[in-house]
Design an enzyme around this catalytic site. Structure first.
Site, mmCIF file in Angstrom:
data_model
loop_
_atom_site.group_PDB
_atom_site.id
_atom_site.type_symbol
_atom_site.label_atom_id
_atom_site.label_comp_id
_atom_site.label_asym_id
_atom_site.label_seq_id
_atom_site.Cartn_x
_atom_site.Cartn_y
_atom_site.Cartn_z
ATOM 1 N N PHE A 61 -87.855 67.078 46.879
ATOM 2 C CA PHE A 61 -88.214 68.427 47.315
ATOM 3 C C PHE A 61 -89.151 68.356 48.530
ATOM 4 O O PHE A 61 -88.980 69.098 49.495
ATOM 5 C CB PHE A 61 -88.876 69.209 46.177
ATOM 6 N N ALA B 135 -89.163 67.707 40.756
ATOM 7 C CA ALA B 135 -89.887 67.013 39.686
ATOM 8 C C ALA B 135 -89.329 67.335 38.298
ATOM 9 O O ALA B 135 -89.333 66.478 37.418
ATOM 10 C CB ALA B 135 -91.376 67.351 39.749
ATOM 11 N N LEU B 136 -88.839 68.542 38.098
ATOM 12 C CA LEU B 136 -88.298 68.898 36.785
ATOM 13 C C LEU B 136 -87.026 68.125 36.449
ATOM 14 O O LEU B 136 -86.685 67.976 35.282
ATOM 15 C CB LEU B 136 -88.009 70.397 36.704
ATOM 16 N N GLU B 137 -86.343 67.622 37.450
ATOM 17 C CA GLU B 137 -85.111 66.879 37.215
ATOM 18 C C GLU B 137 -85.357 65.394 36.928
ATOM 19 O O GLU B 137 -84.443 64.689 36.493
ATOM 20 C CB GLU B 137 -84.162 67.025 38.408
ATOM 21 N N VAL C 298 -95.746 67.859 43.540
ATOM 22 C CA VAL C 298 -95.775 69.283 43.238
ATOM 23 C C VAL C 298 -97.030 69.831 43.907
ATOM 24 O O VAL C 298 -98.141 69.374 43.614
ATOM 25 C CB VAL C 298 -95.818 69.550 41.711
ATOM 26 N N ILE C 299 -96.839 70.762 44.830
ATOM 27 C CA ILE C 299 -97.970 71.347 45.558
ATOM 28 C C ILE C 299 -98.184 72.773 45.062
ATOM 29 O O ILE C 299 -97.248 73.564 44.965
ATOM 30 C CB ILE C 299 -97.720 71.339 47.080
ATOM 31 N N GLU D 84 -98.643 80.033 45.366
ATOM 32 C CA GLU D 84 -99.282 81.293 45.003
ATOM 33 C C GLU D 84 -98.839 81.818 43.639
ATOM 34 O O GLU D 84 -99.336 82.835 43.188
ATOM 35 C CB GLU D 84 -98.978 82.342 46.080
ATOM 36 N N HIS E 220 -95.528 78.905 39.121
ATOM 37 C CA HIS E 220 -94.468 77.895 39.116
ATOM 38 C C HIS E 220 -95.045 76.478 39.147
ATOM 39 O O HIS E 220 -94.539 75.581 38.474
ATOM 40 C CB HIS E 220 -93.520 78.120 40.297
ATOM 41 N N ASN F 205 -95.818 57.208 35.863
ATOM 42 C CA ASN F 205 -95.762 58.571 36.389
ATOM 43 C C ASN F 205 -96.467 58.638 37.739
ATOM 44 O O ASN F 205 -97.692 58.627 37.806
ATOM 45 C CB ASN F 205 -96.385 59.559 35.400
#
Length: 148
Positions: free
Chosen positions: A12, A43-45, A71-72, A75, A78, A103
């Site tokens: 991503f 990241a979820l995958e 993962v940033i 707003e 999520h 990880n």
């Protein structure tokens, strides 16, 4: 079983993921370990990718897995979901399936923090994720028995 590690990266934030992978590969090469790499969208995958590959009989087995991505915070909520669920997914695989997983999914507030952690000349979290994975691989190979 060959001592082979699978790197699973979320592209991503591709440039950050690629830097994490560079750090991981450098560490694996220093240890003379073979590796494969697969990329997933986010990241979820990563946990389902590791779960699928670790169960696939036709794919050579890996002694460990390294999850790399970023993962940033944005707003919305999520960020909380993605960071928590990806970490939970990896932890569940580690505990329930006995997989050695390092990880290296960064959870940060901004891109500057991500680069500081990903950069091989700074915190090099790709390297650290490999070292974490290898520590569990060693523990598994030692047939650890509680001395109590």
């Amino acid at each position: 079983m060959e001592n082979k590690i699978l790197l699973v990266d979320a592209d991503f934030y591709k440039d950050i993921a690629d830097e994490l992978v560079r750090g991981a590969i450098r560490q694996l090469q220093e240890k003379n370990l073979k590796y494969d790499r697969v990329s997933v969208p986010g990241a979820l995958e990563i946990p389902p990718a590791i779960a699928t590959i670790s169960q696939e009989k036709s794919i050579s087995r890996y002694v460990g897995y390294v999850a790399l991505g970023c993962v940033i915070r944005g707003e919305t909520s999520h960020y909380d979901i993605v960071s928590s669920e990806s970490a939970r997914g990896l932890m569940n695989l580690s505990i329930e399936k006995g997989l050695a997983i390092g990880n290296g999914i960064l959870t940060v507030d901004n891109a500057d923090q991500a680069w500081t952690r990903a950069s091989i000349s700074k915190k090099n979290k790709g390297r650290d994720a490999v070292l974490a994975c290898l520590s569990i691989v060693r523990l598994k190979k030692s047939n650890y028995v509680d001395p109590r």
